[in-house]
Design a protein around this motif. Structure first.
Motif, PDB file in Angstrom:
ATOM      1  N   CYS A  91     -10.738  -2.596  -3.614  1.00  0.00           N
ATOM      2  CA  CYS A  91      -9.847  -1.562  -3.096  1.00  0.00           C
ATOM      3  C   CYS A  91     -10.443  -0.188  -3.379  1.00  0.00           C
ATOM      4  CB  CYS A  91      -8.480  -1.706  -3.760  1.00  0.00           C
ATOM      5  SG  CYS A  91      -7.264  -0.488  -3.242  1.00  0.00           S
ATOM      6  N   ARG A 140       0.830  -1.211   0.000  1.00  0.00           N
ATOM      7  CA  ARG A 140       0.000   0.000   0.000  1.00  0.00           C
ATOM      8  C   ARG A 140       0.864   1.260   0.000  1.00  0.00           C
ATOM      9  NH1 ARG A 140      -5.253  -1.170   3.910  1.00  0.00           N
ATOM     10  NH2 ARG A 140      -6.466  -2.216   2.296  1.00  0.00           N
ATOM     11  N   TYR A 165      -5.916   5.501  -3.060  1.00  0.00           N
ATOM     12  CA  TYR A 165      -4.558   6.012  -2.860  1.00  0.00           C
ATOM     13  C   TYR A 165      -4.559   7.476  -2.430  1.00  0.00           C
ATOM     14  CZ  TYR A 165      -2.612   1.667  -4.551  1.00  0.00           C
ATOM     15  OH  TYR A 165      -2.270   0.342  -4.683  1.00  0.00           O
TER      16      TYR A 165
END
Length: 350
Positions: A324, A196, A252
């Protein structure tokens, strides 16, 4: 190669908590039906627009009651926030309810904000983790035990129940920073790795340090390595590329903000370079993420990528993050999961 799904029981903006639980359990039931090896449960707190999975052992017990085949993993129980005897009791109970299908993944989490909410200093996380794990292992394996530590002390404790699996459920440990790889190897536990904050290629030397520490400590065999990674499978290459884009990029961006905030909080260390990693995540492109952080493609493309990573990293299994960023629609998550189970798994098993 073990193939599992990493689940956060996502609760994105606009979802009710009831809907989050209902759709997540529908995915669990489908995974059992389609032959997935293991369902992995996160532990997340104070994240109302992300997850309702704050009590993974409670969810694990519910999954154990509605399945008969699939293993149930915790990824991970955040040990520094736990009372060691209570967690030992609850995990042993889940092991019985599941008839020995529990895998007990543990870690200390990389995000100080949860520690702040619980009133636990993040600077104590490593010491609390080690002490809690030692107490749990003693409680599971000894008829009775006493312990005197920095944070906990017990006298002549008889833990009930003992685990169904003997001597106890498999324990896997998450590496949360570069210096923990060798530590986990020296302790002799299988390891969870993830990207990550970095890229897949960065894992090669870190895993080498883990294996070197494993050998130096004299542990038999080879330390097992399990990769947590975002995965999306679709019938066509265009669908695989385009459908998860918004979700992955939002993830992100949100992660960059969380890491940047944590970089200034007490207990984080310079070795983790959180500020630098946050800046990089904030500017990462989707093309870079596809190349270095996630696995997306058709079933054949995903299978080929997993086989290559198994050879490069020495993987024993994956924890596939099927949603995700939590923005991928439920129906598409189910389709991706079905393709993973029915078309990818047969190519990479063994």
């Amino acid at each position: 190669m073990e193939i599992g799904m990493f689940h956060e029981f996502q609760c994105p903006h606009g979802y009710s908590e009831a809907r989050a639980f209902a759709e997540s359990f529908e995915q669990v039931d489908a995974a059992e039906r389609w032959g997935l090896d293991c369902m992995w449960l996160a532990e997340l707190h104070i994240a109302p627009t992300r997850s309702v999975l704050s009590a993974p052992l409670a969810i694990a017990s519910a999954i154990a009651a509605r399945t008969t085949r699939m293993k149930i993993g915790i990824a991970v129980q955040v040990l520094p926030l736990c009372h060691p005897l209570r967690i030992a009791e609850e995990a042993a109970t889940v092991d019985h309810v599941s008839h020995g299908r529990l895998i007990f993944g543990v870690g200390r989490s990389g995000f100080p904000r949860t520690y702040m909410a619980y009133g636990v200093p993040y600077a104590e996380s490593q010491a609390r983790f080690a002490e809690t794990l030692e107490i749990i292992r003693r409680a599971w394996t000894l008829p009775s035990f006493s312990y005197s530590g920095t944070f906990h002390s017990f006298s002549d404790v008889h833990l009930v129940p003992k685990p169904y699996q003997k001597p106890h459920p498999p324990i896997r440990v998450a590496a949360t920073s570069p210096d923990t790889y060798a530590m986990v190897g020296a302790l002799g536990f299988p390891i969870f790795v993830a990207v990550r904050l970095g890229v897949l290629s960065e894992l090669v030397p870190l895993i080498a340090e883990y294996h070197a520490a494993w050998r130096a400590a004299g542990h038999p065999g080879k330390g097992e390595v399990y990769l947590r990674v975002p995965v999306y499978v679709a019938p066509t290459e265009a669908q695989a590329r385009d459908e998860p884009r918004a979700s992955i990029m939002q993830f992100y961006q949100e992660m960059a903000a969380i890491i940047a905030q944590s970089a200034t909080q007490a207990g984080t260390r310079a070795i983790e370079n959180r500020a630098g990693r946050a800046a990089h995540l904030k500017s990462v492109s989707y093309e870079e993420a596809m190349r270095e952080k996630v696995i997306v493609g058709t079933p054949d493309q995903v299978a080929a990528r997993l086989q290559a990573l198994r050879a490069e990293l020495g993987l024993d299994g994956i924890l596939a993050e099927m949603n995700c960023g939590a923005l991928i629609p439920h129906a598409q998550v189910l389709r991706s999961l079905e393709l993973l189970c029915k078309e990818v798994m047969p190519q990479v098993k063994g």
